[in-house]
Design a protein around this motif. Structure first.
Motif, PDB file in Angstrom:
ATOM      1  N   TYR A   1     -14.028   9.105   2.103  1.00  0.00           N
ATOM      2  CA  TYR A   1     -14.610   9.754   0.923  1.00  0.00           C
ATOM      3  C   TYR A   1     -14.455  11.262   1.081  1.00  0.00           C
ATOM      4  O   TYR A   1     -15.261  11.913   1.745  1.00  0.00           O
TER       5      TYR A   1
ATOM      6  N   LEU B   1     -11.557   2.196   7.436  1.00  0.00           N
ATOM      7  CA  LEU B   1     -10.671   1.861   6.328  1.00  0.00           C
ATOM      8  C   LEU B   1     -10.970   2.675   5.071  1.00  0.00           C
ATOM      9  O   LEU B   1     -10.093   2.914   4.253  1.00  0.00           O
ATOM     10  N   ASP B   2     -12.206   3.128   4.903  1.00  0.00           N
ATOM     11  CA  ASP B   2     -12.607   3.896   3.713  1.00  0.00           C
ATOM     12  C   ASP B   2     -12.815   5.363   4.068  1.00  0.00           C
ATOM     13  O   ASP B   2     -13.400   5.686   5.102  1.00  0.00           O
TER      14      ASP B   2
ATOM     15  N   SER C   1       0.826  -1.206   0.000  1.00  0.00           N
ATOM     16  CA  SER C   1       0.000   0.000   0.000  1.00  0.00           C
ATOM     17  C   SER C   1       0.862   1.259   0.000  1.00  0.00           C
ATOM     18  O   SER C   1       0.522   2.246  -0.646  1.00  0.00           O
TER      19      SER C   1
ATOM     20  N   THR D   1      -2.983   0.753   5.826  1.00  0.00           N
ATOM     21  CA  THR D   1      -3.798   0.961   4.628  1.00  0.00           C
ATOM     22  C   THR D   1      -4.949   1.912   4.912  1.00  0.00           C
ATOM     23  O   THR D   1      -5.629   1.782   5.920  1.00  0.00           O
ATOM     24  N   GLN D   2      -5.158   2.862   3.997  1.00  0.00           N
ATOM     25  CA  GLN D   2      -6.319   3.742   4.054  1.00  0.00           C
ATOM     26  C   GLN D   2      -6.809   3.919   2.623  1.00  0.00           C
ATOM     27  O   GLN D   2      -6.058   4.350   1.755  1.00  0.00           O
ATOM     28  N   TYR D   3      -8.055   3.558   2.355  1.00  0.00           N
ATOM     29  CA  TYR D   3      -8.619   3.719   1.027  1.00  0.00           C
ATOM     30  C   TYR D   3      -9.264   5.094   0.921  1.00  0.00           C
ATOM     31  O   TYR D   3     -10.124   5.443   1.722  1.00  0.00           O
ATOM     32  N   VAL D   4      -8.831   5.878  -0.065  1.00  0.00           N
ATOM     33  CA  VAL D   4      -9.392   7.200  -0.313  1.00  0.00           C
ATOM     34  C   VAL D   4     -10.142   7.113  -1.635  1.00  0.00           C
ATOM     35  O   VAL D   4      -9.548   6.870  -2.684  1.00  0.00           O
ATOM     36  N   HIS D   5     -11.455   7.287  -1.580  1.00  0.00           N
ATOM     37  CA  HIS D   5     -12.312   7.160  -2.753  1.00  0.00           C
ATOM     38  C   HIS D   5     -12.566   8.539  -3.344  1.00  0.00           C
ATOM     39  O   HIS D   5     -13.150   9.398  -2.693  1.00  0.00           O
TER      40      HIS D   5
END
Length: 86
Positions: A54, A51-52, A8, A74-78
Protein backbone atom coordinates in the motif's frame (compact mmCIF):
# COMPACT_ATOMS: atom_id res chain seq x y z
CA UNK A 1 14.26 -21.58 -26.62
CA UNK A 2 10.76 -20.50 -25.70
CA UNK A 3 10.01 -17.94 -22.98
CA UNK A 4 6.61 -17.69 -21.35
CA UNK A 5 5.51 -14.46 -19.76
CA UNK A 6 3.38 -14.85 -16.66
CA UNK A 7 -0.10 -13.35 -16.51
CA UNK A 8 0.95 -10.88 -13.79
CA UNK A 9 3.84 -9.59 -15.93
CA UNK A 10 1.48 -9.16 -18.88
CA UNK A 11 -0.97 -7.22 -16.67
CA UNK A 12 1.84 -5.03 -15.34
CA UNK A 13 3.04 -4.24 -18.87
CA UNK A 14 -0.55 -3.47 -19.92
CA UNK A 15 -0.98 -1.12 -16.96
CA UNK A 16 2.26 0.69 -17.82
CA UNK A 17 1.17 1.02 -21.44
CA UNK A 18 -2.17 2.46 -20.33
CA UNK A 19 -0.39 5.02 -18.11
CA UNK A 20 1.85 6.04 -21.00
CA UNK A 21 -1.14 6.49 -23.31
CA UNK A 22 -3.06 8.52 -20.71
CA UNK A 23 -0.10 10.78 -20.06
CA UNK A 24 0.52 11.16 -23.81
CA UNK A 25 -3.04 12.38 -24.45
CA UNK A 26 -2.74 14.91 -21.65
CA UNK A 27 -4.42 13.24 -18.71
CA UNK A 28 -2.76 14.03 -15.42
CA UNK A 29 -1.45 10.77 -14.07
CA UNK A 30 0.35 10.64 -10.73
CA UNK A 31 3.12 8.06 -10.88
CA UNK A 32 4.68 6.55 -7.80
CA UNK A 33 8.43 6.63 -7.53
CA UNK A 34 9.68 3.97 -5.15
CA UNK A 35 13.09 4.31 -3.58
CA UNK A 36 16.06 6.42 -4.58
CA UNK A 37 17.66 6.46 -8.01
CA UNK A 38 21.08 5.46 -6.73
CA UNK A 39 21.47 2.08 -8.50
CA UNK A 40 21.04 0.27 -5.20
CA UNK A 41 18.31 -1.92 -3.75
CA UNK A 42 19.30 -1.24 -0.14
CA UNK A 43 16.13 0.73 0.65
CA UNK A 44 13.83 -2.14 -0.39
CA UNK A 45 12.78 -5.17 1.67
CA UNK A 46 15.43 -7.85 1.28
CA UNK A 47 13.44 -10.93 2.40
CA UNK A 48 10.08 -12.12 3.79
CA UNK A 49 8.10 -10.25 1.16
CA UNK A 50 4.43 -9.40 1.67
CA UNK A 51 2.18 -10.02 -1.34
CA UNK A 52 0.28 -6.74 -0.74
CA UNK A 53 1.82 -3.26 -0.81
CA UNK A 54 0.00 0.00 0.00
CA UNK A 55 2.12 2.95 -1.25
CA UNK A 56 -0.11 5.50 0.50
CA UNK A 57 0.58 4.05 3.94
CA UNK A 58 3.67 1.82 3.76
CA UNK A 59 7.31 2.92 3.45
CA UNK A 60 9.33 1.81 0.43
CA UNK A 61 11.37 -0.37 2.79
CA UNK A 62 8.38 -2.77 2.78
CA UNK A 63 8.38 -3.14 -1.03
CA UNK A 64 10.27 -6.24 -2.25
CA UNK A 65 13.63 -5.66 -3.84
CA UNK A 66 12.82 -8.16 -6.58
CA UNK A 67 9.85 -9.32 -8.65
CA UNK A 68 10.75 -12.09 -11.07
CA UNK A 69 9.27 -14.87 -13.15
CA UNK A 70 10.26 -17.82 -10.96
CA UNK A 71 9.91 -17.65 -7.17
CA UNK A 72 8.22 -14.21 -6.69
CA UNK A 73 6.21 -13.34 -9.82
CA UNK A 74 3.37 -11.34 -8.25
CA UNK A 75 3.15 -8.17 -6.16
CA UNK A 76 -0.19 -6.47 -5.52
CA UNK A 77 0.07 -2.67 -5.31
CA UNK A 78 -3.08 -1.12 -3.84
CA UNK A 79 -3.68 2.49 -4.89
CA UNK A 80 -6.50 4.91 -4.21
CA UNK A 81 -7.84 6.53 -7.37
CA UNK A 82 -9.36 9.99 -7.42
CA UNK A 83 -13.00 10.16 -8.50
CA UNK A 84 -11.98 12.00 -11.70
CA UNK A 85 -9.78 9.07 -12.75
CA UNK A 86 -12.40 6.43 -12.03
Amino acid sequence: MSHRISKSVKLFISALAALLILSHIGWAVDLYVLGTRDRSDAEFQQSDYNLDFYPDSQPVSMFPKEINTTWYPTQYVHCNLAQAVV
